[in-house]
Design an enzyme around this catalytic site. Structure first.
Site, mmCIF file in Angstrom:
data_model
loop_
_atom_site.group_PDB
_atom_site.id
_atom_site.type_symbol
_atom_site.label_atom_id
_atom_site.label_comp_id
_atom_site.label_asym_id
_atom_site.label_seq_id
_atom_site.Cartn_x
_atom_site.Cartn_y
_atom_site.Cartn_z
ATOM 1 N N THR A 102 0.972 -1.787 -0.350
ATOM 2 C CA THR A 102 0.448 0.013 -0.250
ATOM 3 C C THR A 102 0.777 0.875 0.088
ATOM 4 O OG1 THR A 102 -1.641 -0.916 0.688
ATOM 5 C CG2 THR A 102 -1.140 1.098 1.189
ATOM 6 N N LYS A 177 -7.249 0.927 -2.727
ATOM 7 C CA LYS A 177 -6.558 0.900 -1.666
ATOM 8 C C LYS A 177 -6.922 1.872 -0.656
ATOM 9 C CE LYS A 177 -5.465 -1.632 1.722
ATOM 10 N NZ LYS A 177 -3.761 -2.426 1.657
ATOM 11 N N LYS A 245 0.526 4.864 8.011
ATOM 12 C CA LYS A 245 1.254 5.463 7.079
ATOM 13 C C LYS A 245 0.014 5.749 6.539
ATOM 14 C CE LYS A 245 2.391 1.729 4.790
ATOM 15 N NZ LYS A 245 2.303 1.124 3.439
#
Length: 294
Positions: A102, A177, A245
């Site tokens: 990701t 995502k 993150k």
């Protein structure tokens, strides 16, 4: 183009919580597997089954027809792909490069552009499903890139996941995502708050779960992570530090689109509190440790 397992070598970089299982499925299907990880110990199980170790991404890329990466942060992705000893500069002509980390949509576009200039095909293909989905080959795989490249590697994706969708051009997988992580962020707050509320009301959370997980409140997190919370299991299926993150990437992307995401901002701040408690390597369900103390 058909990538025959007996004639195709796959390089896999990043054999952590999810990557090890994903690479294992490819190995069991008969592909010659090359591996590299910053910590060799994490690849020992694959090496014992016949995978070939490489000391650098460059060496791995030189011996692979398909290179798959599952690393930690966008900075890792950039280094592994675009660094002096990175994949793009050392991959064989005609190779397929698949980043399943990701990461940043902007970086995904840059990698695809530089790969294309060198006769390579690049796809961004982040996944959802956590350690369970990786272990059971039931990941949801969101892909950005060209149709021809997607079609060529689809049989490889099918060894790791069951819901595989080409979302659009380069970067589209990462944008998708982000949608996934935005939905999970607020949902996790709701899951944890529901358990804390049940406890305060004197209910048995496990019994409550039997009633609510199959109704309108049902979600993957409620069915898979709520039982871990109830059992005091905060081991990572997905690390808190990596979720922070991801939320940071989504917030930055939203800022660039002049979009306000209040739920995501709140979740991000709560998870930062959790990390400050020393829980960065815990699973995302450890949010319980913050909310139960509010």
């Amino acid at each position: 183009m058909v990538l025959n397992p007996q004639a195709t070598s796959i390089g896999f970089i990043g054999t952590g919580v999810m990557g090890k299982s994903m690479a294992g499925h490819l190995q069991k299907a008969g592909y010659k597997l090359h591996v590299y990880s910053r910590t060799r110990a994490k690849a020992e199980e694959l090496l014992a089954l016949g995978a070939q170790w490489h000391d650098s991404p460059a060496s791995l890329a030189e011996h692979s027809d398909v290179v798959i990466t599952m690393v930690g942060y966008p900075s890792d992705v950039e280094e592994v792909y675009l660094g002096e000893h990175g994949i793009v500069k050392h991959a064989k002509q005609g190779s397929y490069l698949i980043d399943m980390t990701t990461s940043s949509p902007t970086l995904a576009k840059r990698i695809e552009s530089e790969a294309k200039a060198r006769g390579l095909s690049a796809l961004d293909a982040p996944v959802s499903g956590g350690d369970i989905g990786a272990r059971e080959a039931r990941l949801s795989i969101m892909v950005g890139g060209e149709q021809a490249a997607f079609d060529a590697v689809l049989p490889i994706f099918q060894l790791m996941g069951t819901n595989i969708v080409l979302q659009g051009a380069a970067g589209a997988g990462q944008f998708t995502k982000m949608c996934n992580q935005i939905a999970i962020a607020s949902n996790m707050m709701g899951v944890v708050e529901a358990i804390v509320y049940a406890e305060k009301a004197g209910l048995d959370p496990s019994t409550v779960l039997k009633s609510i997980e199959s109704g309108a409140a049902g979600s993957w997190s409620l069915s898979n992570l709520a039982p871990r919370i109830i059992n005091g299991n905060f081991a990572p299926g997905f690390f808190v530090k990596h979720f922070i993150k991801d939320m940071g990437i989504a917030l930055q992307s939203a800022k660039e689109m002049n979009l306000e995401l209040p739920g995501l901002k709140l979740a991000h701040s709560l998870y930062e509190q959790l990390a400050a408690m020393g829980e960065g390597d815990s699973g995302t369900q450890a949010l319980y440790k913050v909310i139960s103390k509010l």
